[in-house]
Design a protein around this motif. Sequence first.
Motif, PDB file in Angstrom:
ATOM      1  N   LEU A  68       5.367   6.833   5.075  1.00  0.00           N
ATOM      2  CA  LEU A  68       4.199   7.450   4.444  1.00  0.00           C
ATOM      3  C   LEU A  68       3.439   6.428   3.602  1.00  0.00           C
ATOM      4  N   GLU A  69       4.169   5.686   2.787  1.00  0.00           N
ATOM      5  CA  GLU A  69       3.541   4.671   1.928  1.00  0.00           C
ATOM      6  C   GLU A  69       2.826   3.612   2.770  1.00  0.00           C
ATOM      7  N   LYS A  70       3.457   3.214   3.868  1.00  0.00           N
ATOM      8  CA  LYS A  70       2.862   2.220   4.758  1.00  0.00           C
ATOM      9  C   LYS A  70       1.589   2.768   5.416  1.00  0.00           C
ATOM     10  N   CYS A  71       1.607   4.023   5.839  1.00  0.00           N
ATOM     11  CA  CYS A  71       0.424   4.649   6.458  1.00  0.00           C
ATOM     12  C   CYS A  71      -0.714   4.798   5.458  1.00  0.00           C
ATOM     13  N   ILE A  72      -0.382   5.180   4.238  1.00  0.00           N
ATOM     14  CA  ILE A  72      -1.412   5.322   3.196  1.00  0.00           C
ATOM     15  C   ILE A  72      -2.085   3.982   2.947  1.00  0.00           C
ATOM     16  N   ARG A  73      -1.288   2.935   2.845  1.00  0.00           N
ATOM     17  CA  ARG A  73      -1.846   1.604   2.608  1.00  0.00           C
ATOM     18  C   ARG A  73      -2.722   1.146   3.774  1.00  0.00           C
ATOM     19  N   ALA A  74      -2.286   1.439   4.991  1.00  0.00           N
ATOM     20  CA  ALA A  74      -3.074   1.058   6.165  1.00  0.00           C
ATOM     21  C   ALA A  74      -4.402   1.818   6.179  1.00  0.00           C
ATOM     22  N   ALA A  75      -4.365   3.102   5.837  1.00  0.00           N
ATOM     23  CA  ALA A  75      -5.592   3.898   5.811  1.00  0.00           C
ATOM     24  C   ALA A  75      -6.541   3.382   4.732  1.00  0.00           C
ATOM     25  N   LEU A  76      -6.002   3.048   3.581  1.00  0.00           N
ATOM     26  CA  LEU A  76      -6.844   2.532   2.498  1.00  0.00           C
ATOM     27  C   LEU A  76      -7.449   1.179   2.855  1.00  0.00           C
ATOM     28  N   GLN A  77      -6.674   0.339   3.537  1.00  0.00           N
ATOM     29  CA  GLN A  77      -7.199  -0.968   3.943  1.00  0.00           C
ATOM     30  C   GLN A  77      -8.425  -0.810   4.831  1.00  0.00           C
ATOM     31  N   GLY A  78      -8.408   0.196   5.674  1.00  0.00           N
ATOM     32  CA  GLY A  78      -9.534   0.431   6.565  1.00  0.00           C
ATOM     33  C   GLY A  78     -10.758   0.971   5.853  1.00  0.00           C
ATOM     34  N   VAL A  80     -11.459   0.346   2.398  1.00  0.00           N
ATOM     35  CA  VAL A  80     -11.886  -0.495   1.283  1.00  0.00           C
ATOM     36  C   VAL A  80     -12.663  -1.693   1.810  1.00  0.00           C
ATOM     37  N   GLU A  81     -13.813  -1.898   1.217  1.00  0.00           N
ATOM     38  CA  GLU A  81     -14.628  -3.054   1.588  1.00  0.00           C
ATOM     39  C   GLU A  81     -14.434  -4.128   0.527  1.00  0.00           C
ATOM     40  N   LYS A  82     -14.083  -5.310   0.955  1.00  0.00           N
ATOM     41  CA  LYS A  82     -13.869  -6.409   0.018  1.00  0.00           C
ATOM     42  C   LYS A  82     -15.200  -7.062  -0.298  1.00  0.00           C
ATOM     43  N   LYS A  83     -15.481  -7.172  -1.595  1.00  0.00           N
ATOM     44  CA  LYS A  83     -16.694  -7.837  -2.055  1.00  0.00           C
ATOM     45  C   LYS A  83     -16.313  -8.801  -3.170  1.00  0.00           C
ATOM     46  N   CYS A  84     -17.007  -9.889  -3.229  1.00  0.00           N
ATOM     47  CA  CYS A  84     -16.774 -10.856  -4.292  1.00  0.00           C
ATOM     48  C   CYS A  84     -17.339 -10.316  -5.594  1.00  0.00           C
TER      49      CYS A  84
END
Length: 100
Positions: A68-78, A80-84
Amino acid sequence: MSGSLHPSDSVSAEGKQETAPMKERCDNQARCLKRIQAILDGGATEEEIEHFKQHIDICKPCIDMYHLEKCIRAALQGKVEKKCCPEKVAEAIKAQVAIS
């Protein structure tokens, strides 16, 4: 996760590996969640990782929590947009931290 024999495992008369039944309840769930988060964050020691690998072989709640924790992190990675961070903002934060 690992394929080695554990103390809870036994070998039958026919030479087949018999595994102890999976635990349906974890007595250390809060500690295990912290360890899972450290592993997924890359902050766990080799000893912690090895201990968890052995534990996850026999603990169904921790297996489920890990996935579950791994799936949540994968979903969040998709999502979240990385900005400087603008240099002015970074300098202002550094100045505030230095004052504190």
